[in-house]
Motif scaffolding. Structure first.
Motif, PDB file in Angstrom:
ATOM      1  N   ARG A   7       0.472  -1.199  -0.294  1.00  0.00           N
ATOM      2  CA  ARG A   7      -0.160   0.090   0.306  1.00  0.00           C
ATOM      3  C   ARG A   7       0.709   1.339   0.560  1.00  0.00           C
ATOM      4  N   GLU A  20      -2.289   0.444  -3.936  1.00  0.00           N
ATOM      5  CA  GLU A  20      -2.108  -1.116  -3.758  1.00  0.00           C
ATOM      6  C   GLU A  20      -1.475  -1.339  -4.731  1.00  0.00           C
ATOM      7  N   GLU A  76       3.222  -1.366   3.749  1.00  0.00           N
ATOM      8  CA  GLU A  76       2.755   0.046   4.137  1.00  0.00           C
ATOM      9  C   GLU A  76       4.063   0.867   3.878  1.00  0.00           C
TER      10      GLU A  76
END
Length: 84
Positions: A7, A20, A76
């Protein structure tokens, strides 16, 4: 190899052109290598300034090759944010 979701946030999202995307990788280093191959250019430069969370845990200064990825996990990509 684990199937993971990467992401992107803020400048990383803008550079990748997507929020993402899925990857298959054993380690964070493998995943980021695949990201660089898929998105050469601006995202590669943005990644140099980013911090990373793997399944919600900060990576910090640990070597990316030592961070194992779990099946169904999430990476992330967090560029520096302005403000406070």
């Amino acid at each position: 190899m684990a199937k993971v979701t990467v992401r992107y946030w803020a400048a990383a999202k803008a550079a990748a052109g997507v929020a993402e995307e899925p990857y298959e990788a054993a380690t964070l280093a493998d995943a980021l290598g695949s990201v660089r191959e898929r998105h050469p250019g601006e995202l590669t430069r943005v990644l140099l300034r980013c911090s990373f969370l793997v399944d919600g845990d900060p990576v910090g200064t640990r070597g990316h090759e030592t961070i194992r990825l779990a099946e169904g996990g999430t990476v992330e990509v967090l560029p520096p944010f302005a403000g406070g």
